[in-house]
Design a protein around this motif. Structure first.
Motif, mmCIF file in Angstrom:
data_model
loop_
_atom_site.group_PDB
_atom_site.id
_atom_site.type_symbol
_atom_site.label_atom_id
_atom_site.label_comp_id
_atom_site.label_asym_id
_atom_site.label_seq_id
_atom_site.Cartn_x
_atom_site.Cartn_y
_atom_site.Cartn_z
ATOM 1 N N VAL A 11 0.859 -1.182 0.000
ATOM 2 C CA VAL A 11 0.000 0.000 0.000
ATOM 3 C C VAL A 11 0.896 1.233 0.000
ATOM 4 O O VAL A 11 1.888 1.280 0.727
ATOM 5 C CB VAL A 11 -0.929 0.004 1.244
ATOM 6 N N LEU A 12 0.543 2.212 -0.831
ATOM 7 C CA LEU A 12 1.236 3.487 -0.867
ATOM 8 C C LEU A 12 0.386 4.500 -0.116
ATOM 9 O O LEU A 12 -0.773 4.735 -0.479
ATOM 10 C CB LEU A 12 1.458 3.950 -2.308
ATOM 11 N N LEU A 13 0.935 5.076 0.939
ATOM 12 C CA LEU A 13 0.286 6.132 1.712
ATOM 13 C C LEU A 13 0.929 7.455 1.333
ATOM 14 O O LEU A 13 2.160 7.522 1.218
ATOM 15 C CB LEU A 13 0.470 5.898 3.212
ATOM 16 N N CYS A 60 3.924 0.207 2.575
ATOM 17 C CA CYS A 60 3.743 -0.710 3.699
ATOM 18 C C CYS A 60 2.949 -1.926 3.270
ATOM 19 O O CYS A 60 2.342 -1.957 2.198
ATOM 20 C CB CYS A 60 3.051 -0.002 4.863
ATOM 21 N N ARG A 61 2.951 -2.929 4.125
ATOM 22 C CA ARG A 61 2.113 -4.101 3.917
ATOM 23 C C ARG A 61 0.658 -3.702 4.176
ATOM 24 O O ARG A 61 0.403 -2.837 5.023
ATOM 25 C CB ARG A 61 2.521 -5.212 4.875
ATOM 26 N N PRO A 62 -0.297 -4.319 3.481
ATOM 27 C CA PRO A 62 -1.715 -3.963 3.688
ATOM 28 C C PRO A 62 -2.153 -4.042 5.148
ATOM 29 O O PRO A 62 -2.901 -3.177 5.615
ATOM 30 C CB PRO A 62 -2.466 -4.977 2.822
ATOM 31 N N GLU A 63 -1.666 -5.002 5.886
ATOM 32 C CA GLU A 63 -2.086 -5.148 7.290
ATOM 33 C C GLU A 63 -1.524 -4.050 8.193
ATOM 34 O O GLU A 63 -2.049 -3.800 9.278
ATOM 35 C CB GLU A 63 -1.717 -6.529 7.848
ATOM 36 N N ASP A 64 -0.464 -3.368 7.745
ATOM 37 C CA ASP A 64 0.121 -2.277 8.525
ATOM 38 C C ASP A 64 -0.459 -0.913 8.168
ATOM 39 O O ASP A 64 -0.228 0.065 8.876
ATOM 40 C CB ASP A 64 1.644 -2.232 8.318
ATOM 41 N N ALA A 65 -1.204 -0.833 7.072
ATOM 42 C CA ALA A 65 -1.685 0.453 6.575
ATOM 43 C C ALA A 65 -2.545 1.229 7.576
ATOM 44 O O ALA A 65 -2.320 2.429 7.763
ATOM 45 C CB ALA A 65 -2.421 0.272 5.247
ATOM 46 N N PRO A 66 -3.527 0.621 8.241
ATOM 47 C CA PRO A 66 -4.345 1.416 9.175
ATOM 48 C C PRO A 66 -3.521 2.066 10.293
ATOM 49 O O PRO A 66 -3.710 3.248 10.600
ATOM 50 C CB PRO A 66 -5.345 0.399 9.735
ATOM 51 N N GLY A 80 -5.484 14.715 6.035
ATOM 52 C CA GLY A 80 -5.921 13.467 5.427
ATOM 53 C C GLY A 80 -4.772 12.726 4.776
ATOM 54 O O GLY A 80 -3.743 13.316 4.445
ATOM 55 N N VAL A 81 -4.976 11.431 4.598
ATOM 56 C CA VAL A 81 -3.966 10.561 3.993
ATOM 57 C C VAL A 81 -4.606 9.842 2.815
ATOM 58 O O VAL A 81 -5.670 9.239 2.954
ATOM 59 C CB VAL A 81 -3.431 9.525 5.010
ATOM 60 N N ARG A 82 -3.962 9.928 1.655
ATOM 61 C CA ARG A 82 -4.411 9.166 0.485
ATOM 62 C C ARG A 82 -3.713 7.808 0.504
ATOM 63 O O ARG A 82 -2.577 7.715 0.952
ATOM 64 C CB ARG A 82 -4.040 9.892 -0.815
ATOM 65 N N TRP A 83 -4.384 6.775 -0.023
ATOM 66 C CA TRP A 83 -3.711 5.488 -0.135
ATOM 67 C C TRP A 83 -4.244 4.718 -1.328
ATOM 68 O O TRP A 83 -5.365 4.929 -1.775
ATOM 69 C CB TRP A 83 -3.830 4.654 1.147
ATOM 70 N N ARG A 84 -3.361 3.886 -1.852
ATOM 71 C CA ARG A 84 -3.741 2.986 -2.959
ATOM 72 C C ARG A 84 -2.866 1.744 -2.892
ATOM 73 O O ARG A 84 -1.735 1.780 -2.419
ATOM 74 C CB ARG A 84 -3.647 3.685 -4.300
ATOM 75 N N THR A 85 -3.426 0.660 -3.383
ATOM 76 C CA THR A 85 -2.709 -0.618 -3.380
ATOM 77 C C THR A 85 -1.903 -0.739 -4.661
ATOM 78 O O THR A 85 -2.309 -0.285 -5.702
ATOM 79 C CB THR A 85 -3.713 -1.785 -3.310
#
Length: 85
Positions: A11-13, A60-66, A80-85
């Motif tokens: 995931v890109l934050l 980051c890994r998807p499970e670490d994103a939140p 705010g934070v944008r994110w995409r896989t």
């Protein structure tokens, strides 16, 4: 994760920051890496009306994103934070 192991899906934050000191930005970057970001960096950008700013990005890994999104909101001045896989 061993260096020869690829993380698979990531995931890109990202967020834009135009009102933080260099020291505060460096601290946020250190916190992201310590909290499990696979990589994190800044890039210079220009916001509206020509204001200089930085783009904070973290992989980051998807499970670490939140948890990392919460960290970015807590340690930076972004709204705010944008994110995409």
């Amino acid at each position: 994760m061993p260096r020869d192991e690829t993380p698979g899906e990531v995931v890109l934050l990202e967020c834009n920051l135009d009102d933080m000191t260099g020291e505060a930005l460096a601290y946020a970057l250190e916190r992201l890496l310590a909290a499990g970001a696979l990589d994190a960096w800044f890039a210079p950008i220009v916001m509206k009306k020509g204001r200089p700013a930085v783009l904070l990005s973290a992989l980051c890994r998807p499970e670490d994103a939140p948890a990392l999104r919460r960290l970015i909101l807590r340690e930076t001045t972004t709204l705010g934070v944008r994110w995409r896989t």
